[in-house]
Design a protein around this motif. Sequence first.
Motif, PDB file in Angstrom:
ATOM      1  N   GLU A  71       0.832  -1.198   0.000  1.00  0.00           N
ATOM      2  CA  GLU A  71       0.000   0.000   0.000  1.00  0.00           C
ATOM      3  C   GLU A  71       0.866   1.246   0.000  1.00  0.00           C
ATOM      4  N   VAL A 100      -5.291 -11.202  -4.087  1.00  0.00           N
ATOM      5  CA  VAL A 100      -5.708  -9.905  -3.559  1.00  0.00           C
ATOM      6  C   VAL A 100      -6.526 -10.154  -2.291  1.00  0.00           C
ATOM      7  N   LYS A 104      -8.615  -5.122  -0.202  1.00  0.00           N
ATOM      8  CA  LYS A 104      -7.457  -4.497  -0.824  1.00  0.00           C
ATOM      9  C   LYS A 104      -7.668  -4.363  -2.332  1.00  0.00           C
ATOM     10  N   VAL A 105      -6.842  -3.534  -2.949  1.00  0.00           N
ATOM     11  CA  VAL A 105      -6.967  -3.275  -4.380  1.00  0.00           C
ATOM     12  C   VAL A 105      -5.616  -3.494  -5.048  1.00  0.00           C
ATOM     13  N   GLY A 106      -5.638  -3.475  -6.394  1.00  0.00           N
ATOM     14  CA  GLY A 106      -4.404  -3.652  -7.149  1.00  0.00           C
ATOM     15  C   GLY A 106      -4.444  -2.892  -8.464  1.00  0.00           C
ATOM     16  N   TYR A 107      -3.305  -2.899  -9.152  1.00  0.00           N
ATOM     17  CA  TYR A 107      -3.211  -2.135 -10.402  1.00  0.00           C
ATOM     18  C   TYR A 107      -2.018  -2.654 -11.202  1.00  0.00           C
ATOM     19  N   THR A 131     -10.262   1.708  -6.888  1.00  0.00           N
ATOM     20  CA  THR A 131      -9.075   2.425  -6.445  1.00  0.00           C
ATOM     21  C   THR A 131      -9.305   3.924  -6.527  1.00  0.00           C
ATOM     22  N   SER A 201       1.730   0.661  -6.779  1.00  0.00           N
ATOM     23  CA  SER A 201       0.900   1.010  -5.614  1.00  0.00           C
ATOM     24  C   SER A 201       0.018   2.185  -5.998  1.00  0.00           C
ATOM     25  N   VAL A 202      -1.231   1.887  -6.319  1.00  0.00           N
ATOM     26  CA  VAL A 202      -2.081   2.921  -6.893  1.00  0.00           C
ATOM     27  C   VAL A 202      -2.697   3.825  -5.826  1.00  0.00           C
ATOM     28  N   ASP A 203      -2.866   3.308  -4.595  1.00  0.00           N
ATOM     29  CA  ASP A 203      -3.415   4.161  -3.530  1.00  0.00           C
ATOM     30  C   ASP A 203      -3.101   3.553  -2.171  1.00  0.00           C
ATOM     31  N   THR A 206      -3.730  -0.280  -1.485  1.00  0.00           N
ATOM     32  CA  THR A 206      -3.100  -1.274  -2.353  1.00  0.00           C
ATOM     33  C   THR A 206      -2.402  -2.375  -1.555  1.00  0.00           C
ATOM     34  N   SER A 207      -2.678  -3.602  -1.921  1.00  0.00           N
ATOM     35  CA  SER A 207      -1.867  -4.735  -1.473  1.00  0.00           C
ATOM     36  C   SER A 207      -2.258  -5.944  -2.314  1.00  0.00           C
TER      37      SER A 207
END
Length: 565
Positions: A71, A100, A104-107, A131, A201-203, A206-207
């Motif tokens: 993150e 994921v 959590k989010v990803g990119y 995100t 790490s977009v925000d 993030t993880s």
Amino acid sequence: MKNLYLVFFLIFIGYSGYSQYQIDFDSFTTGDVSSQSTYLELWPDPTASPTDPQVTTAYSFSTPHSMNVRELSGGIEDDILFNLGNKDSGIWVVKWMMYVPTGKVGYWNIQENASINPIVQHNNEIFVGSTASGGTANVITYTESSTTSTYTVSYPSDSWFEVITTIDFSTTEISIEIDGNSLITNHTYPGLQLGAIDFYSVDLNTSFFIDDFKLYEGCYIPGNLTLDNTTDVSADFSWNVVSTETGGYNYLVMQPGDDPNMDTPIDSGTTLAGASTLQITGLSPLTSYDFYLQSNCDNAEISDWTNMINFTTSASCSTPTVTTYPYLENFENDSQSLGCWSQVNEIGSADWTYSEGSTSGSINSAVSGVQNIVFVSQSSVGDPITKYISPVFDLSSLTNPILKFYFAQEDYFGDYNTLKVYYRISDQDSWVELEHYDQSEDIWTQVELPLPNPTSTYQIAFEGINNFGRPNVIDDVEIDEKLSTYSSTIEGFSYYPNPTKNTVNFIANTNIQELKVFDVLGKEVYNVTPHQTDFEMNLSNLNSGVYFIKATINNQTKSFKIIKE
């Protein structure tokens, strides 16, 4: 376990030498990832301060390690490039496993250039969840750079799932598959190269974890698939060998129009590795099929199916040499000699085919049955020209053999095709022209020709010559003995019905001396001597089909066909 599997590696300027590689992180040490492989690089923009994703044991698909993109917080801004070598031709596949955690989010994005300054262009962005920069909760969102269109597909949280990206530079198309489901299929790829995958790490939320990252050349569709030959029960195919094929080629034989991805095939299988030819056997005569082929390659990859090849098997040949007469070829599918006819393309490559009547014009039915032969109607003169050649006739038992047949060749605004009739006394001898029909015939017309120089190895041929007219059509080819008492008509004689279900009635001015019935192979199947002026013949014990009847009245003989329904 090895961390880096290099199938091919060549050193060129920049990254252009990258061919195929795999990183599973398992022999890496925990901590910063970028220094542990020459294929990995921190984001090189001098104005940014990227940090290194971490090799971790927290989660892994292949134990013990994976890579964690963390993150964005406390000075952490993980940004790592997996360099792909600026691919610009062929088919390339990038595949990895992804995890994921819930909430959590990803990119990631696809970079145009891997060598100097990736910030110049990224070709499309992919968001995992909602995100700060885009995306939607609980789905993976693909944002198309060229159109700003978005596409989504679900993914499983707290579980490893597979991501597969395929770029085909021959068609400039990209496809992405998430956990076995299509995110996009054959969309236009906006770039000219495949430079790198950028995980970022977009925000602050993030993880995500990456494992078993692979780059490899895709599986190519077999090229130049060709139908080389067909028989009544087989078909031969050939193709160009695919450089990435390692496990042979899958094939399907389908009912015409069936979907190779959904419907059940008639036949299927896999060739040996490196094969370039295949013979399909066990087919049925005069039957249409669809054929498909695909490649098996490394990494359990298969190509798309080739374009379909439709083909029709030929008729079977049960009587390669005809010895009994009268002989009738009516070109129906149940004819025992239909497959014994052959073709020679004298000019061009057009063949005689089967049809009910003509393929254009006013002749829309066969003389008898539902099928006759037809030659082409094309916009040319004297091209194509093709001979349709009979089986061998052993005419040694006939003294005065005759050939009878029906033909037509309708004109097309004053132009008409030509028909020539030939014979030869053996396949080692030259063809001799019997007759030449160079005029329009707008209806089925029967002609009778004597067959000179009979031998035991006799053949006839009908030669269609395209002259911008409507097609040549031929039906009901007969060969028989011409008796001296033969008459095409006998005064006062008639018969009915025709076609018939069971009986045929005969009426004559004088006693009917003899009635003989022959099947299409010339075998006598009925013989009666009525000696009366009217007679009812019962044919209920005969199978449906076409038969010859010879009626002898007042020492004159008439031959005619009847159809038993």
